[in-house]
Design a protein around this motif. Structure first.
Motif, PDB file in Angstrom:
ATOM      1  N   THR A 120      57.684  39.684  36.455  1.00  0.00           N
ATOM      2  CA  THR A 120      57.869  39.465  35.021  1.00  0.00           C
ATOM      3  C   THR A 120      56.612  39.982  34.338  1.00  0.00           C
ATOM      4  O   THR A 120      55.530  39.435  34.541  1.00  0.00           O
ATOM      5  CB  THR A 120      58.033  37.957  34.719  1.00  0.00           C
ATOM      6  OG1 THR A 120      58.995  37.405  35.617  1.00  0.00           O
ATOM      7  CG2 THR A 120      58.460  37.715  33.289  1.00  0.00           C
TER       8      THR A 120
ATOM      9  N   LYS B 263      54.583  41.345  30.857  1.00  0.00           N
ATOM     10  CA  LYS B 263      54.528  41.455  29.399  1.00  0.00           C
ATOM     11  C   LYS B 263      53.681  42.657  29.014  1.00  0.00           C
ATOM     12  O   LYS B 263      52.541  42.798  29.470  1.00  0.00           O
ATOM     13  CB  LYS B 263      53.912  40.188  28.800  1.00  0.00           C
ATOM     14  CG  LYS B 263      53.862  40.197  27.292  1.00  0.00           C
ATOM     15  CD  LYS B 263      53.374  38.860  26.762  1.00  0.00           C
ATOM     16  CE  LYS B 263      53.391  38.845  25.240  1.00  0.00           C
ATOM     17  NZ  LYS B 263      52.976  37.545  24.713  1.00  0.00           N
TER      18      LYS B 263
ATOM     19  N   SER C  21      57.120  27.055  19.886  1.00  0.00           N
ATOM     20  CA  SER C  21      55.966  26.821  19.014  1.00  0.00           C
ATOM     21  C   SER C  21      56.099  27.467  17.642  1.00  0.00           C
ATOM     22  O   SER C  21      55.381  27.093  16.714  1.00  0.00           O
ATOM     23  CB  SER C  21      54.703  27.315  19.697  1.00  0.00           C
ATOM     24  OG  SER C  21      54.798  28.708  19.934  1.00  0.00           O
ATOM     25  N   ARG C  22      57.006  28.465  17.520  1.00  0.00           N
ATOM     26  CA  ARG C  22      57.091  29.148  16.212  1.00  0.00           C
ATOM     27  C   ARG C  22      58.541  29.413  15.805  1.00  0.00           C
ATOM     28  O   ARG C  22      58.850  30.434  15.201  1.00  0.00           O
ATOM     29  CB  ARG C  22      56.333  30.480  16.259  1.00  0.00           C
ATOM     30  CG  ARG C  22      54.894  30.337  16.708  1.00  0.00           C
ATOM     31  CD  ARG C  22      54.104  31.602  16.524  1.00  0.00           C
ATOM     32  NE  ARG C  22      52.908  31.595  17.353  1.00  0.00           N
ATOM     33  CZ  ARG C  22      51.982  32.536  17.344  1.00  0.00           C
ATOM     34  NH1 ARG C  22      52.116  33.578  16.559  1.00  0.00           N
ATOM     35  NH2 ARG C  22      50.932  32.462  18.144  1.00  0.00           N
TER      36      ARG C  22
ATOM     37  N   TYR D   2      54.468  22.198  22.053  1.00  0.00           N
ATOM     38  CA  TYR D   2      53.888  22.737  23.272  1.00  0.00           C
ATOM     39  C   TYR D   2      54.459  21.953  24.459  1.00  0.00           C
ATOM     40  O   TYR D   2      54.961  20.838  24.293  1.00  0.00           O
ATOM     41  CB  TYR D   2      52.361  22.575  23.248  1.00  0.00           C
ATOM     42  CG  TYR D   2      51.606  23.647  22.479  1.00  0.00           C
ATOM     43  CD1 TYR D   2      52.233  24.786  21.976  1.00  0.00           C
ATOM     44  CD2 TYR D   2      50.233  23.516  22.277  1.00  0.00           C
ATOM     45  CE1 TYR D   2      51.515  25.758  21.292  1.00  0.00           C
ATOM     46  CE2 TYR D   2      49.509  24.487  21.585  1.00  0.00           C
ATOM     47  CZ  TYR D   2      50.152  25.603  21.100  1.00  0.00           C
ATOM     48  OH  TYR D   2      49.448  26.561  20.427  1.00  0.00           O
TER      49      TYR D   2
HETATM   50  P1  NAP Z   1      52.420  33.485  24.939  1.00  0.00           P
HETATM   51  O1  NAP Z   1      53.670  34.134  24.504  1.00  0.00           O
HETATM   52  O2  NAP Z   1      51.128  33.887  24.309  1.00  0.00           O
HETATM   53  O3  NAP Z   1      52.499  31.908  24.791  1.00  0.00           O
HETATM   54  C1  NAP Z   1      53.597  31.189  25.265  1.00  0.00           C
HETATM   55  C2  NAP Z   1      53.632  29.865  24.547  1.00  0.00           C
HETATM   56  O4  NAP Z   1      52.496  29.052  24.912  1.00  0.00           O
HETATM   57  C3  NAP Z   1      53.608  30.005  23.055  1.00  0.00           C
HETATM   58  O5  NAP Z   1      54.572  29.134  22.544  1.00  0.00           O
HETATM   59  C4  NAP Z   1      52.222  29.556  22.677  1.00  0.00           C
HETATM   60  O6  NAP Z   1      52.160  28.977  21.394  1.00  0.00           O
HETATM   61  C5  NAP Z   1      51.988  28.476  23.701  1.00  0.00           C
HETATM   62  N1  NAP Z   1      50.604  28.061  23.828  1.00  0.00           N
HETATM   63  C6  NAP Z   1      49.493  28.641  23.319  1.00  0.00           C
HETATM   64  N2  NAP Z   1      48.405  27.899  23.602  1.00  0.00           N
HETATM   65  C7  NAP Z   1      48.833  26.827  24.288  1.00  0.00           C
HETATM   66  C8  NAP Z   1      48.180  25.674  24.837  1.00  0.00           C
HETATM   67  N3  NAP Z   1      46.876  25.489  24.721  1.00  0.00           N
HETATM   68  N4  NAP Z   1      48.926  24.760  25.488  1.00  0.00           N
HETATM   69  C9  NAP Z   1      50.254  24.934  25.610  1.00  0.00           C
HETATM   70  N5  NAP Z   1      50.928  25.975  25.096  1.00  0.00           N
HETATM   71  C10 NAP Z   1      50.222  26.915  24.440  1.00  0.00           C
HETATM   72  O7  NAP Z   1      52.349  33.619  26.513  1.00  0.00           O
HETATM   73  P2  NAP Z   1      52.218  34.958  27.365  1.00  0.00           P
HETATM   74  O8  NAP Z   1      51.581  36.039  26.548  1.00  0.00           O
HETATM   75  O9  NAP Z   1      53.530  35.258  27.985  1.00  0.00           O
HETATM   76  O10 NAP Z   1      51.141  34.519  28.435  1.00  0.00           O
HETATM   77  C11 NAP Z   1      51.460  33.906  29.613  1.00  0.00           C
HETATM   78  C12 NAP Z   1      50.249  33.756  30.491  1.00  0.00           C
HETATM   79  O11 NAP Z   1      50.728  33.676  31.832  1.00  0.00           O
HETATM   80  C13 NAP Z   1      49.299  34.942  30.445  1.00  0.00           C
HETATM   81  O12 NAP Z   1      47.987  34.460  30.335  1.00  0.00           O
HETATM   82  C14 NAP Z   1      49.514  35.615  31.794  1.00  0.00           C
HETATM   83  O13 NAP Z   1      48.362  36.252  32.277  1.00  0.00           O
HETATM   84  C15 NAP Z   1      49.867  34.431  32.638  1.00  0.00           C
HETATM   85  N6  NAP Z   1      50.566  34.695  33.920  1.00  0.00           N
HETATM   86  C16 NAP Z   1      51.404  35.755  34.069  1.00  0.00           C
HETATM   87  C17 NAP Z   1      51.997  35.967  35.305  1.00  0.00           C
HETATM   88  C18 NAP Z   1      52.877  37.146  35.582  1.00  0.00           C
HETATM   89  O14 NAP Z   1      53.258  37.306  36.744  1.00  0.00           O
HETATM   90  N7  NAP Z   1      53.199  37.972  34.626  1.00  0.00           N
HETATM   91  C19 NAP Z   1      51.786  35.063  36.334  1.00  0.00           C
HETATM   92  C20 NAP Z   1      50.955  33.982  36.122  1.00  0.00           C
HETATM   93  C21 NAP Z   1      50.360  33.789  34.906  1.00  0.00           C
HETATM   94  P3  NAP Z   1      51.443  29.654  20.113  1.00  0.00           P
HETATM   95  O15 NAP Z   1      51.082  31.073  20.467  1.00  0.00           O
HETATM   96  O16 NAP Z   1      52.467  29.588  19.038  1.00  0.00           O
HETATM   97  O17 NAP Z   1      50.251  28.809  19.831  1.00  0.00           O
END
Ligand code: NAP
Length: 412
Positions: free
Chosen positions: A221, A223, A335-336, A344
């Motif tokens: 997955t 992004k 969240s939005r 959250y």
């Molecule tokens: P995102 O869209 O930026 O955020 C997802 C949700 O989390 C939004 O609703 C956001 O709310 C909320 N959020 C923000 N701060 C938070 C907090 N302190 N506590 C709880 N929820 C919060 O997420 P994304 O860009 O997909 O990022 C996902 C993360 O997973 C990345 O850091 C990535 O590196 C990591 N990851 C990815 C993989 C992979 O295989 N691709 C694997 C492991 C981890 P708001 O923005 O509205 O505040």
């Protein structure tokens, strides 16, 4: 591990740049800030490292677990280590610098290991019944070629979140994986210094028997990254490469990695899965593993807390909503979403306190947290509040969950 040995010999802690996947886990884990990095390498400061060993168990590749006996005055400097493409060979010590009897290198390691500092909130051991994982079958020097057999967007086309589900096939080459493990992708090309790009790590989104059961394939997955941490425009090297791949393109892969963020393998184990955005990848893998054996009676309870900005930015929203309600208890924190209050995952954990508490009290329950780094504290606070509402001591329960390999974090 830099505990002092008699005479002037140091057992210097080093990180193998050939295996390291630059995931930052060691730097985050180190309780004394002895680990640092540049765009090339992760390195250990011999003047700061106190040999506590806290960084060793969480490392998904084992690259952290490297040591060289050196004369202390000649210890490899940070500048030396930052310039390495591979570890230096073991050097013979000068005679006068020999290690005194009773102070063998291993005894130094053992005494330091006894003083391990719990620097991470999660466990550094897998659940007791987890299957045995393979790691590092393919390295930077010996990557495996996979073929893209699928690449499609799993978020609404009208949103900013361009998240792709990418399926890679390994043909006849063995690539055994478990849910919760990750792989490294080697993007083609070089960085600004002309060095080949280092590997980027992605969690598996598919279960151990393949994205399609019985096939030698897996899914990720991803992004598309279009801005940096400060919100400035920036093109993520690997995410854009992956999201733009077409069917039949080939990709260089290393791994698999990870030996702790694994699901329990015993019947009727419960899973509490807490994720945001693309952190849903391992949760999809575990859920799909359970879905495929839904008729076997082996599954315990599955409870999912999943955070995204809106429904349309929540990866896999459609397929997730089709899962039977008596198979998985789904809690979406949006969240939005227009017209709805900001939520959250930790808010929903508190709302579902009674159910979460019951699951926490069951020794067959494992908890997985994956996604944004920022959620770590919020989720821990929510688990603590839920526990303390019933008069239980969270500090004790937290330690039990860590010790028994029942609470796992993978946050970036
Ligand atoms: P995102 O869209 O930026 O955020 C997802 C949700 O989390 C939004 O609703 C956001 O709310 C909320 N959020 C923000 N701060 C938070 C907090 N302190 N506590 C709880 N929820 C919060 O997420 P994304 O860009 O997909 O990022 C996902 C993360 O997973 C990345 O850091 C990535 O590196 C990591 N990851 C990815 C993989 C992979 O295989 N691709 C694997 C492991 C981890 P708001 O923005 O509205 O505040």
């Amino acid at each position: 591990m830099n505990a002092a040995l008699p005479v002037d010999v140091l057992k210097q802690h080093l990180i193998d740049p050939e295996i390291c996947i630059r995931c930052n886990t060691c730097e985050e884990t180190c309780p004394v800030d002895a680990i640092t990095h540049d765009s090339n390498n992760y390195v250990v400061d011999p003047d700061i490292c106190n040999g506590c060993m806290a960084c060793v168990p969480p490392c998904p590749t084992g690259s952290i677990d490297n040591w060289r006996l050196v004369v202390r005055a000649d210890a490899y400097t940070l500048a030396d280590q930052l310039g390495w493409d591979e570890l230096p060979r073991e050097q013979a010590l000068p005679e006068m610098a020999s290690v005194a009897p009773g102070a063998a290198a291993d005894s130094a390691t053992e005494s330091a290991a006894a003083a391990v500092v719990p620097a991470t909130p999660g466990a550094s051991v897998p659940p007791w019944s987890a299957a045995h994982p393979y790691v590092n079958l393919y390295t930077h020097k010996t990557p495996v070629t996979a073929t893209v057999v699928g690449n499609y967007r799993v978020t609404g086309a009208d949103t900013d979140s361009d998240i792709h589900h990418i399926v890679l096939d390994f043909g006849d080459l063995p690539f055994p994986v478990l849910e919760g493990q990750s792989i490294g992708i080697l993007p083609p090309g070089a960085d600004a210094q002309g060095r080949p790009h280092h590997a980027r790590q992605y969690s598996l989104a598919s279960p151990r028997d393949g994205e399609r059961a019985g096939y030698n394939n897996l899914s990720l997955t991803v992004k598309r990254v279009t801005e940096d941490h400060l919100g400035q425009p920036a093109q993520g090297v690997c995410s854009n490469y992956l999201c733009d791949l077409a069917k039949n393109d080939t990709v260089q892969v290393i791994g698999p990695f990870g030996h702790t963020f694994l699901m329990p393998n015993h019947p009727r184990a419960n899973l509490v899965m807490i994720c945001t955005g693309t952190g849903s990848a391992p949760m999809r893998a575990m859920t799909e593993r359970c879905r495929r054996r839904i008729d076997s009676g082996e599954n315990g309870r599955l409870m999912l807390f999943f955070g995204a900005r809106t429904e349309r930015e929540l990866p896999y929203f459609g397929p997730l909503m089709k899962l039977p309600r008596d198979f998985i208890d789904i809690n979406l924190a949006l969240s939005r979403e227009a017209g709805l209050p900001k939520r959250y995952v930790q808010d929903l954990i508190r709302e579902r306190a009674a159910d979460v508490r019951a699951l926490l009290a069951d020794r067959n329950t494992c908890i997985y947290v994956c996604g944004l780094k920022g959620m770590e504290v919020g989720v821990l606070d929510a688990l603590r509040d839920v526990t303390m509402q019933s008069g239980q001591d969270w500090t004790i329960l937290h330690e039990v969950l860590r010790r028994e390999g029942r609470l796992h974090f993978e946050t970036y």
